[in-house]
Structures are given as C-alpha cells and as structure tokens.
Motif scaffolding. Structure first.
Motif, PDB file in Angstrom:
ATOM      1  N   ARG A  49      44.377  15.507 -44.571  1.00  0.00           N
ATOM      2  CA  ARG A  49      43.709  16.294 -43.528  1.00  0.00           C
ATOM      3  C   ARG A  49      42.512  17.048 -44.093  1.00  0.00           C
ATOM      4  NH1 ARG A  49      47.818  16.545 -39.586  1.00  0.00           N
ATOM      5  NH2 ARG A  49      46.940  18.386 -38.603  1.00  0.00           N
ATOM      6  N   CYS A  50      42.341  16.985 -45.415  1.00  0.00           N
ATOM      7  CA  CYS A  50      41.215  17.661 -46.064  1.00  0.00           C
ATOM      8  C   CYS A  50      41.087  17.095 -47.473  1.00  0.00           C
ATOM      9  CB  CYS A  50      41.489  19.169 -46.133  1.00  0.00           C
ATOM     10  SG  CYS A  50      40.106  20.110 -46.792  1.00  0.00           S
ATOM     11  N   GLN A 197      44.142  25.757 -45.474  1.00  0.00           N
ATOM     12  CA  GLN A 197      43.928  26.307 -44.129  1.00  0.00           C
ATOM     13  C   GLN A 197      43.413  25.208 -43.192  1.00  0.00           C
ATOM     14  OE1 GLN A 197      41.347  29.647 -44.591  1.00  0.00           O
ATOM     15  NE2 GLN A 197      41.911  30.504 -42.593  1.00  0.00           N
ATOM     16  N   ILE A 198      42.446  24.428 -43.683  1.00  0.00           N
ATOM     17  CA  ILE A 198      41.927  23.319 -42.858  1.00  0.00           C
ATOM     18  C   ILE A 198      43.055  22.347 -42.533  1.00  0.00           C
ATOM     19  CG2 ILE A 198      40.414  21.297 -42.834  1.00  0.00           C
ATOM     20  CD1 ILE A 198      38.440  22.896 -44.553  1.00  0.00           C
ATOM     21  N   GLN A 200      45.998  22.807 -41.959  1.00  0.00           N
ATOM     22  CA  GLN A 200      46.887  23.301 -40.886  1.00  0.00           C
ATOM     23  C   GLN A 200      46.297  23.069 -39.499  1.00  0.00           C
ATOM     24  OE1 GLN A 200      49.876  24.541 -41.716  1.00  0.00           O
ATOM     25  NE2 GLN A 200      49.269  24.176 -43.838  1.00  0.00           N
ATOM     26  N   ARG A 201      44.997  22.802 -39.438  1.00  0.00           N
ATOM     27  CA  ARG A 201      44.328  22.668 -38.142  1.00  0.00           C
ATOM     28  C   ARG A 201      44.575  21.268 -37.560  1.00  0.00           C
ATOM     29  NH1 ARG A 201      43.817  27.412 -39.276  1.00  0.00           N
ATOM     30  NH2 ARG A 201      41.959  28.686 -39.120  1.00  0.00           N
ATOM     31  N   PRO A 202      44.397  21.105 -36.243  1.00  0.00           N
ATOM     32  CA  PRO A 202      44.616  19.776 -35.642  1.00  0.00           C
ATOM     33  C   PRO A 202      43.572  18.762 -36.154  1.00  0.00           C
ATOM     34  CG  PRO A 202      43.780  21.342 -34.016  1.00  0.00           C
ATOM     35  CD  PRO A 202      44.039  22.123 -35.260  1.00  0.00           C
ATOM     36  N   ARG A 203      44.072  17.658 -36.731  1.00  0.00           N
ATOM     37  CA  ARG A 203      43.215  16.729 -37.479  1.00  0.00           C
ATOM     38  C   ARG A 203      42.099  16.132 -36.618  1.00  0.00           C
ATOM     39  NH1 ARG A 203      43.098  11.310 -39.493  1.00  0.00           N
ATOM     40  NH2 ARG A 203      42.877  11.223 -41.770  1.00  0.00           N
ATOM     41  N   ALA A 205      40.777  17.223 -33.766  1.00  0.00           N
ATOM     42  CA  ALA A 205      39.793  18.227 -33.314  1.00  0.00           C
ATOM     43  C   ALA A 205      38.857  18.608 -34.455  1.00  0.00           C
ATOM     44  CB  ALA A 205      40.517  19.467 -32.784  1.00  0.00           C
ATOM     45  N   VAL A 206      39.415  18.705 -35.662  1.00  0.00           N
ATOM     46  CA  VAL A 206      38.584  19.028 -36.833  1.00  0.00           C
ATOM     47  C   VAL A 206      37.567  17.905 -37.077  1.00  0.00           C
ATOM     48  CG1 VAL A 206      38.601  19.314 -39.347  1.00  0.00           C
ATOM     49  CG2 VAL A 206      40.311  20.490 -37.951  1.00  0.00           C
ATOM     50  N   THR A 209      34.840  17.885 -34.452  1.00  0.00           N
ATOM     51  CA  THR A 209      33.920  19.024 -34.625  1.00  0.00           C
ATOM     52  C   THR A 209      32.931  18.743 -35.745  1.00  0.00           C
ATOM     53  OG1 THR A 209      35.615  20.531 -33.827  1.00  0.00           O
ATOM     54  CG2 THR A 209      33.804  21.516 -35.076  1.00  0.00           C
TER      55      THR A 209
END
Ligand code: COA
Length: 258
Positions: A49-50, A197-198, A200-203, A205-206, A209
């Motif tokens: 995810r990051c 932190q990234i 944890q965000r919805p993959r 949507a990230v 964006t």
C-alpha cells in the motif's frame, strides 16, 4: 536480483533499500532493474500500500554509477544508464502507489531526481542535495528539467541543475523538496511512521488521488525530450573527460575537449 537492493514487505509497506554503501549507493544497471521491477510489481500486489525508499550507510545515494556511464560512453555497457532505457525512472514516473523517501548524508544526481517522483520526502537537516549533471557534461533526467523549476522556481532550479549548487536539508524543506528536515537520528522513524500511516488509508482512494495530482503525460513527454539530449551527451567527448576525471580523482578540464 541483486544484493545491492534489499526488498522487505511488512504491514503494507514495501521497503526498498539501496544497499551498496561501500560505493555510497551509486546505482548500477541491476539495481535500476530491481527497483523498477519492485515498484511496478507493487501495483499488482494488494498487500503493498506504500513504498519506502531508503539508502544504507551514511549517504542516501551518490547517483548513477559513474563507471557504468563511462562504459556507455565508450560504446559498451548496458543502456539502462541511458535515461530512456532506465527501468527505475520509468517505474517511478508511472507509479500510482505512494512513494516515501528518507534522505541522509548526500543525494546526488538521480538520487535527487527520484525524489521529485516521491509523495513524501523526509531529509536529514545536514544532508546535501546536488544535481551535477552539467558538471558531468550531461543533462537532467527523470523530467527534473520540468519538475524541479515547477517545484522551486526557475532561478533556484537553474543554480542546482547548471551550477550544481548544493541544497541542504533545511533549505530543501523550506523550498518544498521535502516535507520536513529532521535530525538524522529521527529520520528513519519519521519516514517509517509516514509510510505506515499511508498504508492505513484506503488503497484505491489513495491511488486515485495521486493519479489526479500528477500530469503523467507531461512527465513522459519531458522524459522523452530529455532522453534525446541525454543520449547525445552521454556519448560525447565532454562526458568522456568528466568520467575520466572522476576515475582519476581530479577536476575535469573541458578546455581539452574540442
Ligand atoms: N559512481 C561510482 N562510484 C562511486 C560513485 C558513483 N556515482 N560515488 C561514489 N563512488 C565510489 C567512489 O569511487 C569510492 O570508491 P573507492 O572506495 O573504490 O575509491 C567510494 O564510492 C566512496 O566514495 P568517496 O568519494 O570516497 O566518498 P565521499 O564520502 O568522500 O564522497 C560523494 C561522497 C557522493 C560526495 C562522492 O563520492 C561523489 O561526489 N560521487 C560522485 C557523485 C556523482 O557525480 N554522481 C553522478 C551524478 S549524475
């Protein structure tokens, strides 16, 4: 595969560590391939995810391996040293996965231009960024000839790209090249926390964006244009003198070149 890039996956974060500290993490063709494949591969790996980019040792990255550049200049070696064939630059520029970097010591050349494709950058206060492309008779790559002036303004970018003037960590943060300049002892923890932190965000949507924020077509067009000049200069007599000077630990003398 190369032992010069460490690849670890944990908690949604793919950590890629330049691991050639004895050569100040100068990047070779196998390293470009390993990083490029890892970043491209992350797109299809839902567990990632990051991506966190690190450099082992006291220096983040001394740029392209100058021995590799010299080989291409002599008509040998791998075309990955050329800006248009470089799998790491391609992957960085098309990545939708967020990229976070931690920069200590020095970042030189591609060690700086890769940061322009990162989404969060943390830098040690005493680190120095330099882009001595012209000093090496080369031209900027990775769309840095567009992204750097966009980010910091023409005159600052010109002093970096043409004069090779160093920018320290605090100034890099003030100019918007980094999110924060921190004491070197806090650097890894700060960058790791941001990557986590990234993660944890919805993959989706990230990713969307990030895609909305970046003009990938303009970046690709600029990279293609840079690559024409880069290939010409990489094969030039001026560059031959610059690479010989580095190998012989002396200053280049471009007046020797017709
Ligand atoms: N390519 C190949 N080897 C490199 C390298 C590079 N870009 N940068 C450093 N190295 C090697 C040195 O040749 C030296 O090898 P050796 O121990 O076999 O002699 C080793 O890494 C250590 O480098 P050294 O110069 O002694 O370290 P330093 O701490 O005094 O200086 C730098 C670090 C990064 C300031 C300096 O190495 C440097 O200026 N490197 C060239 C950077 C560059 O121009 N990159 C290309 C940008 S387009």
């Amino acid at each position: 595969m190369t032992e010069h890039v460490l690849i670890e996956k944990a908690g949604g974060v793919l950590t890629l560590t330049l691991n050639r500290p004895e050569k100040k993490n100068a990047i070779t063709a196998p390293m470009y391939r390993a990083i490029g494949e890892a970043i491209d591969g992350a797109a299809d790996d839902p567990q990632v995810r990051c991506v966190l980019l690190l450099g082992a040792g006291d220096i983040f990255c001394a740029g392209n391996d100058l021995g590799d550049f010299a080989k291409v200049n002599a008509g040998e070696g791998e075309a990955t040293a050329r800006a248009d064939e470089n799998p790491m630059l391609g992957a960085l520029s098309r990545a939708r996965i967020p990229l976070v970097a931690a920069v200590q010591g020095r970042a030189v050349g591609v060690g700086v231009t890769m940061l322009l494709h990162c989404d969060l950058v943390f830098i040690a206060e005493d680190a120095l960024l330099t882009t001595p492309f012209v000093n090496l008779a080369l031209v900027p790559e990775a769309a840095s000839s567009m992204l750097l002036p966009q980010r910091i303004g023409h005159v600052r970018a010109f002093s970096m790209l043409v004069l090779g003037e160093p920018v320290d960590g605090r100034t890099a943060a003030a100019w918007g090249l980094a999110n924060a300049a921190v004491p070197v002892k806090d650097l890894l923890a700060r960058a790791t926390a941001a990557a986590e932190q990234i993660a944890q965000r919805p993959r989706a949507a990230v990713g969307a964006t990030k895609a909305l924020m970046i003009d990938q077509a303009a970046i690709a067009a600029q990279m293609n244009e840079e690559a024409v000049y880069f290939a010409q200069q990489l094969a030039s007599a001026e560059a031959k003198e610059a690479f010989a000077a580095f190998a012989e630990r002396r200053a280049p003398d471009f007046t020797r070149v017709a």
